[in-house]
Design a protein around this motif. Structure first.
Motif, PDB file in Angstrom:
ATOM      1  N   ILE A  47       0.836  -1.211   0.000  1.00  8.22           N
ATOM      2  CA  ILE A  47       0.000   0.000   0.000  1.00  8.22           C
ATOM      3  C   ILE A  47       0.864   1.251   0.000  1.00  8.22           C
ATOM      4  CG2 ILE A  47      -1.667   1.340   1.350  1.00  8.22           C
ATOM      5  CD1 ILE A  47      -2.835  -1.346   2.299  1.00  8.22           C
ATOM      6  N   ALA A  48       1.924   1.239   0.857  1.00 11.79           N
ATOM      7  CA  ALA A  48       2.805   2.410   0.935  1.00 11.79           C
ATOM      8  C   ALA A  48       3.518   2.634  -0.396  1.00 11.79           C
ATOM      9  CB  ALA A  48       3.827   2.212   2.058  1.00 11.79           C
ATOM     10  N   GLY A  49       3.954   1.559  -1.035  1.00 10.79           N
ATOM     11  CA  GLY A  49       4.668   1.694  -2.295  1.00 10.79           C
ATOM     12  C   GLY A  49       3.786   2.165  -3.433  1.00 10.79           C
ATOM     13  N   LEU A  50       2.504   1.771  -3.405  1.00  8.79           N
ATOM     14  CA  LEU A  50       1.586   2.161  -4.473  1.00  8.79           C
ATOM     15  C   LEU A  50       0.990   3.542  -4.260  1.00  8.79           C
ATOM     16  CD1 LEU A  50      -0.343  -1.205  -5.022  1.00  8.79           C
ATOM     17  CD2 LEU A  50       1.424  -0.219  -6.505  1.00  8.79           C
ATOM     18  N   LEU A  51       0.677   3.880  -2.989  1.00  6.56           N
ATOM     19  CA  LEU A  51      -0.079   5.107  -2.733  1.00  6.56           C
ATOM     20  C   LEU A  51       0.747   6.231  -2.112  1.00  6.56           C
ATOM     21  CD1 LEU A  51      -3.390   3.545  -1.333  1.00  6.56           C
ATOM     22  CD2 LEU A  51      -2.808   4.150  -3.697  1.00  6.56           C
ATOM     23  N   LEU A  52       1.752   5.894  -1.297  1.00  6.93           N
ATOM     24  CA  LEU A  52       2.525   6.931  -0.612  1.00  6.93           C
ATOM     25  C   LEU A  52       3.770   7.320  -1.409  1.00  6.93           C
ATOM     26  CD1 LEU A  52       2.216   5.729   3.108  1.00  6.93           C
ATOM     27  CD2 LEU A  52       0.897   7.488   1.923  1.00  6.93           C
TER      28      LEU A  52
END
Length: 427
Positions: free
Chosen positions: A251-256
């Protein structure tokens, strides 16, 4: 039977057979020695039973989380924070190397992943900062040993699974020893920087810059909190914490950070499958050997032999550590851990050694073998990523081995370093 198995194993290793093949051939020799053809069915059961353990599922999750952190750009953010904390000091990039290993250890649990990920970035940077390339590679290999000590740890998962010791308790027990190991390498870097006349970089420490670095690195810092927090407070099991860490990093790699691509995600899964399958092949084969050793009462005989000469827990720890260190120099680390633990753990229990204390000592012993010639895997990794001739690195790695052994001696002599936190959190 035991000597025949050992002979087959050594011969196959010498001729270059894969490790799991050598172990299985030794196991087949043992079962053939028993002389009952129906026992071969038991060999198959032991092999698959050795890997059919729910807790072992944590291994691919933690490997995947560490691999994804690199592709998601989270490792780079940790390095920015490390530079803000210690980069301004004399020989600052050496300290950055160690502190980055401490932070990165809280996600992947693998020294090999640590040395590969950080080495490719820090070895060239340290050379530009005035360090020799061989020293930079040696420090990278040495500081990577923190990875399997500060939780999560693949070695601790294996040890806990084999001995029935709480993996959560082992994780908590490894926090302070991991910091002790980090402090030891920080001290070594301080001596190196002072001896070679390194000067501060000229960058001044700034609380404002530190604050910006913390905010920038926050997405990366959340992953260790998810892993450790859930385990310490009993919310999730180690396997579940690994799965949560993977989900968060994705999630962090895709969105943040928006640096994780579908192609990189697929590559990370493929790499994790490759590494995990190699580990599980060895675990299954070693489970066969472990059953045969128990069938032949080797652990009991070894325990009686050691306890006949060693009449104190400290002496038992020293003897077992010395044996583990020597064997680890010549055997792949996971195989050494899986083979030695069923034999050594009963000795430690009979000597009255705390299971968490012995688990950390055993794990650290096996970990030190990762930088000890001639088989040290991390030495080969940093030699490749840092483009340092292997023979040069073998000559310069010994100060880092000695530093790790000093930290091990401190942990052996002061059991509260490992037992204090587990007692505090009720493990």
């Amino acid at each position: 039977m035991t000597w025949a198995m050992l002979g087959v194993f050594i011969v196959l290793m010498v001729v270059g057979a894969p490790l799991f093949v050598s172990l299985l051939a030794a196991g087949l020799t043992g079962f053939a020695w028993i002389g009952d053809p129906s026992m071969l069915r038991l060999m198959i059961q032991q092999y698959f039973g050795g890997i059919d353990v729910f807790t072992l599922m944590a291994i691919p999750f933690f490997v995947l989380a560490g691999t994804l952190m690199n592709h998601a750009g989270l490792t780079d953010r940790l390095l920015v924070l490390c530079r803000a904390v210690v980069g301004f000091l004399r020989g600052g990039l050496g300290y950055v190397n160690v502190v980055a290993s401490i932070l990165f250890a809280g996600v992947n649990g693998s020294a090999a992943a640590d040395s590969s990920a950080l080495g490719s970035i820090l070895i060239p940077a340290m050379e530009k900062d005035g360090f020799t390339r061989s020293y930079a590679a040696g420090l990278t290999a040495g500081s990577s040993l923190i990875g399997p000590i500060i939780p999560p740890s693949i070695f601790m998962i294996l040890y806990g699974t084999m001995t029935g010791t709480s993996i959560g308790g082992l994780f908590v027990a490894g926090i302070i020893p991991g910091l002790v190991l980090g402090i030891a390498f920080i001290g070594l870097n301080w001596l190196h920087a002072k001896r070679n006349g390194f000067q501060p970089t000229g960058e001044r420490f700034s609380m404002a810059a530190l604050g910006r670095a913390v905010v920038y690195a926050l997405p990366a810092l959340i992953a260790p909190v998810i892993i450790l927090g859930g385990i310490i407070w009993g919310v999730v099991t180690p396997t579940e914490s690994g799965a949560l860490a993977v989900a968060y990093v994705v999630i962090a790699g895709l969105l943040l950070t928006r640096q994780l691509t579908i192609r990189a995600l697929a590559a990370s899964v493929a790499e994790t499958a490759r590494l995990s399958s190699a580990i599980f092949l060895i675990i299954g084969a070693a489970a066969v050997i472990g059953w045969l050793l128990s069938f032949n009462q080797v652990p009991q005989a070894f325990a009686s032999f050691v306890l006949e000469f060693a009449h104190s827990p400290l002496l038992v720890l020293v003897i077992l550590s010395a044996i583990t260190f020597v064997i680890g120099m010549f055997m792949e680390e996971i195989a050494a851990l899986v083979l030695l633990t069923p034999v050594f753990a009963p000795v430690a229990t009979a000597a009255g050694i705390d299971p968490f204390h012995f688990g950390i000592v055993m794990t650290l012993n096996i970990t030190i073998a990762l930088i000890t010639p001639p088989m040290g895997a991390c030495v080969y990794i940093v030699s490749a990523v840092g483009r340092v001739p292997l023979e040069d690195l073998f000559r310069t790695i010994w100060p880092f081995v000695v530093t790790a052994l000093v930290a091990l001696a401190v942990i052996i002599l002061v059991p509260s370093i490992t037992t204090g936190l587990p007692a505090l959190f009720g493990f």
